[in-house]
Design a protein around this motif. Structure first.
Motif, PDB file in Angstrom:
ATOM      1  N   ALA A   1      -1.750   7.360  -8.641  1.00 22.31           N
ATOM      2  CA  ALA A   1      -2.539   6.407  -7.858  1.00 22.31           C
ATOM      3  C   ALA A   1      -3.271   5.427  -8.769  1.00 22.31           C
ATOM      4  CB  ALA A   1      -3.529   7.163  -6.971  1.00 22.31           C
TER       5      ALA A   1
ATOM      6  N   GLU B   1      -2.139  -1.089  -3.661  1.00 18.36           N
ATOM      7  CA  GLU B   1      -3.106  -0.156  -3.117  1.00 18.36           C
ATOM      8  C   GLU B   1      -2.487   1.234  -3.119  1.00 18.36           C
ATOM      9  OE1 GLU B   1      -4.465  -1.324   0.723  1.00 18.36           O
ATOM     10  OE2 GLU B   1      -4.993  -3.361   0.117  1.00 18.36           O
ATOM     11  N   ALA B   2      -3.301   2.248  -3.305  1.00 21.10           N
ATOM     12  CA  ALA B   2      -2.796   3.619  -3.329  1.00 21.10           C
ATOM     13  C   ALA B   2      -3.755   4.532  -2.584  1.00 21.10           C
ATOM     14  CB  ALA B   2      -2.606   4.102  -4.766  1.00 21.10           C
ATOM     15  N   TYR B   3      -3.199   5.373  -1.720  1.00 23.83           N
ATOM     16  CA  TYR B   3      -4.004   6.281  -0.908  1.00 23.83           C
ATOM     17  C   TYR B   3      -3.460   7.705  -1.052  1.00 23.83           C
ATOM     18  CZ  TYR B   3      -5.575   1.945   1.256  1.00 23.83           C
ATOM     19  OH  TYR B   3      -6.088   0.688   1.478  1.00 23.83           O
ATOM     20  N   PRO B   4      -3.967   8.464  -2.024  1.00 23.00           N
ATOM     21  CA  PRO B   4      -3.562   9.869  -2.126  1.00 23.00           C
ATOM     22  C   PRO B   4      -4.169  10.645  -0.954  1.00 23.00           C
ATOM     23  CG  PRO B   4      -4.649   9.085  -4.138  1.00 23.00           C
ATOM     24  CD  PRO B   4      -4.920   8.095  -3.068  1.00 23.00           C
TER      25      PRO B   4
ATOM     26  N   LEU C   1      -0.757   2.889 -10.032  1.00 18.41           N
ATOM     27  CA  LEU C   1      -0.348   1.953  -8.990  1.00 18.41           C
ATOM     28  C   LEU C   1      -1.419   0.887  -8.769  1.00 18.41           C
ATOM     29  CD1 LEU C   1       1.216   4.397  -6.363  1.00 18.41           C
ATOM     30  CD2 LEU C   1       2.434   2.655  -7.664  1.00 18.41           C
ATOM     31  N   ARG C   2      -2.665   1.302  -8.764  1.00 19.54           N
ATOM     32  CA  ARG C   2      -3.757   0.334  -8.562  1.00 19.54           C
ATOM     33  C   ARG C   2      -3.837  -0.654  -9.718  1.00 19.54           C
ATOM     34  NH1 ARG C   2      -7.137   5.478  -6.874  1.00 19.54           N
ATOM     35  NH2 ARG C   2      -6.698   5.522  -4.623  1.00 19.54           N
TER      36      ARG C   2
ATOM     37  N   LEU D   1       0.418   8.384  -0.293  1.00 22.56           N
ATOM     38  CA  LEU D   1       1.028   9.454  -1.088  1.00 22.56           C
ATOM     39  C   LEU D   1       0.706  10.806  -0.470  1.00 22.56           C
ATOM     40  CD1 LEU D   1      -0.193   7.968  -4.492  1.00 22.56           C
ATOM     41  CD2 LEU D   1       2.040   7.584  -3.423  1.00 22.56           C
TER      42      LEU D   1
ATOM     43  N   THR E   1       5.396   6.173 -11.226  1.00 21.11           N
ATOM     44  CA  THR E   1       4.807   4.890 -10.831  1.00 21.11           C
ATOM     45  C   THR E   1       5.838   3.780 -10.870  1.00 21.11           C
ATOM     46  OG1 THR E   1       2.661   5.599 -11.712  1.00 21.11           O
ATOM     47  CG2 THR E   1       2.975   3.243 -11.340  1.00 21.11           C
TER      48      THR E   1
ATOM     49  N   ALA F   1       0.852  -1.187   0.000  1.00 19.26           N
ATOM     50  CA  ALA F   1       0.000   0.000   0.000  1.00 19.26           C
ATOM     51  C   ALA F   1       0.892   1.243   0.000  1.00 19.26           C
ATOM     52  CB  ALA F   1      -0.913   0.006   1.219  1.00 19.26           C
ATOM     53  N   PHE F   2       0.657   2.126  -0.950  1.00 21.04           N
ATOM     54  CA  PHE F   2       1.391   3.386  -1.041  1.00 21.04           C
ATOM     55  C   PHE F   2       0.526   4.506  -0.478  1.00 21.04           C
ATOM     56  CE2 PHE F   2       3.243   0.709  -4.295  1.00 21.04           C
ATOM     57  CZ  PHE F   2       4.602   0.985  -4.233  1.00 21.04           C
TER      58      PHE F   2
ATOM     59  N   TRP G   1      -1.978  13.496  -6.948  1.00 22.78           N
ATOM     60  CA  TRP G   1      -1.470  12.142  -7.126  1.00 22.78           C
ATOM     61  C   TRP G   1      -2.355  11.267  -7.991  1.00 22.78           C
ATOM     62  CZ3 TRP G   1       3.295  11.155  -5.438  1.00 22.78           C
ATOM     63  CH2 TRP G   1       3.816  11.878  -4.349  1.00 22.78           C
TER      64      TRP G   1
END
Length: 511
Positions: free
Chosen positions: A21, A30-33, A24-25, A6, A248, A3-4, A17
């Motif tokens: 994001a 997982e990506a959480y801007p 990345l997904r 950001l 990415t 999980a990133f 982001w």
């Protein structure tokens, strides 16, 4: 699964982001801007919003994320709350990524990122005004940069006009407390793996990092840890907008532990301590405080005073580095060489220990010049100043108002404009602007063919300005030469470049 999280820089939120994001997904991560408190819709701030507020924002998210590996990514200001949160949840963090961000330490303030010195001074002293210096809005928020001002916060290279316009339109005021509250770290975060992503157009590169490490700065030895890796991106300060595909890829590779590593093994002398490329007669200097004088042979009391060449080193150089710059072989070699040619060679240790020290270093150089000109063995009306590397910025004051006794300014592999990410450097230290006031002062500029890109662009800016104002600039090129070529490029071309530059400077002193 990785999980990133950001975290964006000042005046921006999670929206910046979005393209990264999404990519990345699609890669399976997982990506959480993150939109921190006060930095976007639904995240209202108040006068008490500070760095601790943003750290708590991240802690709540870290505690909610259910992933085997959490990678925290901090861009610019975002690295401050990232480090603060990681320091309190080290067991949850697999890696920290510094995306064109610095290395703040315990007690540091993000205030150093604000490019306007007047605003920094106001905020530092707790004084907020709505007029005069674009200071704090309503006393607790800094207005976002205008469209034209974003380049002062970092290089906008790679941003199409439409994207730059979107950056300006979506920007929001920054709560002052997020910039003025010191970062508090227990030390736990220093044990975590880290990756630095350097944006070359913004003034950073792997080569520059390795050069600083080789100088022996103890603060940078942590970068030789095998868990620390580096990547470069050939773009400006907002790579998530200018090259989301590359960002990415770099983030995924960083999470996997990939990247360039700075070697901790010293198998040979650092390049700046290798012998000078010319065989010059040995002579010992007279040492007066921070200044060394290399005198011509058999200088009789009655002889007419000699011209002098003052050599100014670059930096920043940590105060604990030994030997100090005036004892580095290159500067000893130059001092001895001009003394053998009948002039007084002068080297000095100035106090450019950090980017904020240019003002103090300039005072040290001015004091050294006064000392040299007051020496009866020196002709006070025939002095040249010769600058190297980042010391080149110190030439700005003399170019802006050259005194009559200054017969020549020389610069060798110089930096002639502050890097876009050197926010602490005062605006006056910009030779590329000062050259317009230099008149017909002779300038001898030695440039190397294999110069680092972020430095070469400042030289080109300087030469373009010099051409516009018809300045008297002689350019000496070193084919296949590197930054610091006098000790690492033992070639005939390199030797000839040094000899030609010295002859030219002494010719202007005697002309």
């Amino acid at each position: 699964m990785t999980a990133f999280i950001l975290v964006a820089g000042a005046h921006t939120g999670g929206w910046i982001w979005q393209e990264v994001a999404d990519r990345l997904r699609r890669s399976g991560a997982e990506a959480y801007p993150v939109t921190l408190t006060g930095m976007g819709e639904g995240r209202a701030a108040g006068p008490d919003t500070d760095l601790e507020t943003h750290i708590r924002d991240l802690l709540r998210l870290i505690d909610q994320v259910d992933a085997a590996e959490v990678v925290l990514v901090g861009h610019c200001y975002g690295i401050h709350p990232v480090l603060g949160a990681a320091d309190r949840r080290p067991e949850r963090i697999a890696r920290i990524v510094h995306l064109d961000a610095g290395m703040p330490q315990n007690g540091d303030q993000a205030l150093t990122l604000v490019p306007d010195q007047a605003v920094r001074d106001l905020l530092l002293h707790g004084v907020h005004a709505a007029e005069g210096a674009d200071a704090a809005e309503e006393g607790w928020r800094i207005p976002p940069p205008s469209h034209e001002e974003w380049q002062r916060w970092g290089s906008v290279a790679g941003l199409p006009p439409s994207v730059l316009a979107r950056l300006a339109e979506n920007a929001v005021p920054q709560p002052v407390g997020t910039l003025t509250q010191p970062l508090r770290l227990s030390g736990a975060v220093s044990e975590l793996p880290a990756t630095g992503v350097l944006c070359v157009a913004n003034g950073s590169s792997i080569a520059s990092v390795e050069g600083l490490v080789r100088l022996g700065d103890p603060r940078l030895q942590v970068l030789t840890d095998p868990r620390v890796t580096f990547f470069e991106l050939d773009t400006g300060h907002w790579p998530m907008l200018s090259c989301p595909d590359e960002v990415t890829e770099v983030l995924l590779r960083a999470a996997a532990g990939e990247g360039h590593r700075v070697s901790a093994t010293v198998t040979e002398q650092p390049s700046h301590l290798l012998p000078f490329l010319l065989d010059v007669p040995e002579r010992h200097p007279e040492r007066v405080g921070r200044v060394d004088l290399y005198l011509p042979d058999d200088l009789p009391e009655a002889q007419a005073p000699c011209p002098a060449v003052v050599f100014v080193h670059g930096g920043p150089v940590h105060p604990d580095v030994r030997p100090t710059p005036r004892d580095w072989p290159a500067f000893v070699g130059y001092g001895r060489y001009v003394a053998a040619m009948g002039a007084v060679g002068v080297t000095l240790d100035h106090r450019l220990h950090d980017l904020a020290d240019y003002g103090r270093a300039a005072e040290d150089v001015a004091e050294a010049v006064d000392l040299v000109r007051a020496d009866p063995r020196v002709d006070e009306d025939r002095v040249a100043l010769w600058y190297f590397s980042a010391g080149g910025l110190l030439s700005a004051d003399w170019l802006a108002a050259p005194p009559p006794w200054l017969r020549c300014v020389a610069a060798t592999y110089p930096i002639l404009a502050p890097m876009p990410n050197w926010g602490l450097v005062e605006s006056r230290f910009r030779p590329a602007a000062s050259i317009r006031s230099a008149g017909r002062l002779p300038i001898v500029l030695t440039r190397v063919e294999l110069e680092r890109a972020e430095i070469a662009v400042t030289v080109e800016e300087f030469l373009a300005a010099a051409k516009e104002c018809d300045a008297d600039v002689e350019v000496i090129d070193v084919p296949q030469g590197h930054h610091g070529f006098e000790t690492i490029d033992r070639t005939e071309q390199a030797s000839h470049a040094v000899e030609r530059a010295v002859r030219s400077v002494l010719g202007h002193l005697r002309g």
